[in-house]
Design an enzyme around this catalytic site. Structure first.
Site, short mmCIF file in Angstrom:
data_model
loop_
_atom_site.label_atom_id
_atom_site.label_comp_id
_atom_site.label_asym_id
_atom_site.label_seq_id
_atom_site.Cartn_x
_atom_site.Cartn_y
_atom_site.Cartn_z
N CYS A 87 0.83 8.52 18.06
CA CYS A 87 0.06 8.97 19.21
C CYS A 87 0.00 7.81 20.19
O CYS A 87 -0.14 6.67 19.78
CB CYS A 87 -1.38 9.27 18.82
SG CYS A 87 -1.63 10.87 18.13
N HIS A 139 0.81 -1.23 0.00
CA HIS A 139 0.00 0.00 0.00
C HIS A 139 0.84 1.27 0.00
O HIS A 139 0.31 2.37 -0.16
CB HIS A 139 -1.02 0.00 1.16
CG HIS A 139 -0.45 0.26 2.52
ND1 HIS A 139 -0.54 1.50 3.11
CD2 HIS A 139 0.18 -0.52 3.41
CE1 HIS A 139 0.01 1.45 4.32
NE2 HIS A 139 0.46 0.23 4.52
C1 LIG Z 1 9.13 2.01 7.62
C2 LIG Z 1 7.84 1.30 7.86
N1 LIG Z 1 7.85 0.08 8.40
C3 LIG Z 1 6.73 -0.62 8.61
C4 LIG Z 1 5.49 -0.10 8.28
C5 LIG Z 1 4.25 -0.93 8.48
O1 LIG Z 1 3.75 -1.40 7.24
P1 LIG Z 1 2.21 -1.82 7.04
O2 LIG Z 1 1.41 -0.57 7.15
O3 LIG Z 1 2.13 -2.43 5.67
O4 LIG Z 1 1.88 -2.82 8.11
C6 LIG Z 1 5.42 1.19 7.75
C7 LIG Z 1 4.10 1.82 7.47
O5 LIG Z 1 3.83 2.89 7.99
C8 LIG Z 1 6.63 1.91 7.52
O6 LIG Z 1 6.62 3.15 7.00
#
Ligand SMILES: Cc1ncc(COP(=O)(O)O)c(C=O)c1O
Length: 404
Positions: A338, A211
């Site tokens: 948050c 996503h």
């Molecule tokens: C660097 C990083 N790691 C992990 C995630 C988590 O991924 P997901 O939203 O697909 O669970 C995100 C999402 O915000 C992210 O930016």
């Protein structure tokens, strides 16, 4: 329609990904079934896996599809930890909560010993500290884990160098490439080769999420080197090298692949286009609000994500600014979490050596595939008024503080 400048949180699905998804959803068949209907689903799934692999420079068999980025990170970290005798986990400061909460859980429940590695003022990992930690009893190190690019401040890490240091020490490296994917070229095999990673040491696992690149929510992947040893987190039908059991989501995989292919094909032009918009946004912000300070690597250094601008605004809360910009029709983020509805100071800025006060007035503005000059103009037009109001709200807050 709001001006959307929060692509790092999630980016709109690409039309090709939506079309591929809706079409594939009407196809029946469990890819594990023997009959021709199942085999047709399997063919679609494996073609999707190949297409995703091609965007990551790995073999199709190395792509373990997961239910998103968080699951991929959990699998990479817990799976490597449980597959090795060592107790120590070397973790860069300022990681995403998917990593922080995973290693803290391992420390609380599984006897892991976390060693936080310091960042410099721009958010880059301090290499001598990593080298020092790796030299000290490497046999007791289960893994190193680090972001390829920081999701808040957009700093890109020297991944090949980090992987080379891990490889020399014989320690596996997991990389969270979720914020980098779609913004930087990623070549798993080239990083492994250039860093001298052999067998289960150096770069062995890398997480991505669909996503963030215009694919659907709820699917991601852990790229897992053929030679890596890992414990599964989910047990069942033995799908995906027995690393991640469960019936595979063909439609989501097909959609993920469509997004990945489209993003990969346009990567050089799109990222160059985004970097120009980003630089205009940064210069315009500092001209409009001289109190604004850019966080992370200077854009000219080339180790800043092309879609990321992140600022500290003296004298106000990032959240006030976010709400006021939202009222003006511009969607941005503070970038930080948050806790129970109470805004936290950015742990990334604190890891970069900023005070808790400085870490409060942070704002992240992130660009993506649909971003235009008009979006940047709208942000720059709304910012001075929102900032002035946020500063006075900040003072009003203090006057009615519960602490008095
Ligand atoms: C660097 C990083 N790691 C992990 C995630 C988590 O991924 P997901 O939203 O697909 O669970 C995100 C999402 O915000 C992210 O930016």
């Amino acid at each position: 329609m709001a001006v959307y400048l929060d692509h790092a949180a999630t980016t709109p699905m690409l039309p090709v990904a939506i079309a591929a998804y809706t079409q594939a959803m009407s196809v029946v068949g469990n890819p594990a079934s023997i009959h021709s209907v199942g085999q047709n689903a399997k063919r679609m799934l494996e073609e999707a896996r190949e297409q995703v692999a091609a965007t990551l420079g790995c073999e199709a068999i190395e792509v373990v599809l997961t239910g998103g980025g968080t699951e991929a990170v959990n699998l990479g970290i817990k799976g490597l930890f449980w597959a090795r005798p060592g107790r120590r986990i070397l973790v860069a400061g300022g990681e995403h909560h998917a990593t922080i909460d995973t290693v803290e859980w391992l420390a609380a429940h599984e006897g892991a010993v976390i060693e936080w590695l310091p960042l410099d003022e721009f958010g880059r990992l301090r290499m001598p500290e990593l080298e020092r930690a790796l030299a000290d009893d490497p046999g007791d190190i289960a893994l190193v884990t680090v972001l390829m690019a920081n999701n808040e401040v957009g700093t890109v890490q020297p991944i090949t160098e980090i992987s080379a240091a891990a490889a020399r020490a014989g320690v596996p490296l997991h990389v969270d490439a979720i914020a980098a994917y779609g913004q930087l070229p990623i070549d798993f095999a080239a990083i492994r080769a250039d860093s001298g990673s052999v067998g289960g040491s150096g770069l062995v696992a890398l997480s991505v999420s669909a996503h963030k690149i215009g694919g659907p929510v709820g699917i991601g992947a852990l790229v897992l080197s053929r030679s890596a040893k890992i414990e599964a987190l989910i047990h069942g039908g033995g799908q995906q090298r027995q690393v991640r059991s469960g019936t595979q989501d063909v439609a989501a995989a097909v959609s993920f692949a469509a997004a990945a292919g489209a993003v990969q094909a346009a990567l050089p032009e799109e990222t160059a286009r985004m970097a120009v918009l980003r630089d205009r946004l940064i210069a315009g912000t500092i001209a409009a609000v001289p109190e604004a300070v850019l966080n992370g690597a200077p854009p000219a250094d080339d180790d800043r994500l092309p879609g990321n601008a992140h600022f500290s605004f003296a004298g106000c809360e990032g959240d006030s600014l976010l709400f006021l910009l939202d009222m003006a029709g511009v969607a941005v983020s503070t970038g930080s979490a948050c806790q129970a509805g109470i805004p936290e100071p950015s742990h990334v800025l604190v890891a970069m050596g900023r005070s808790v006060d400085e870490a409060r007035g942070a704002l992240r503005v992130t660009l993506g595939h649909g971003s235009t000059d008009a979006d940047v103009d709208a942000f720059l037009a709304a910012l001075p008024g929102a900032y002035a109001q946020a500063v006075s709200a900040g003072h009003a807050d203090r006057a009615t503080s519960f602490d008095r």
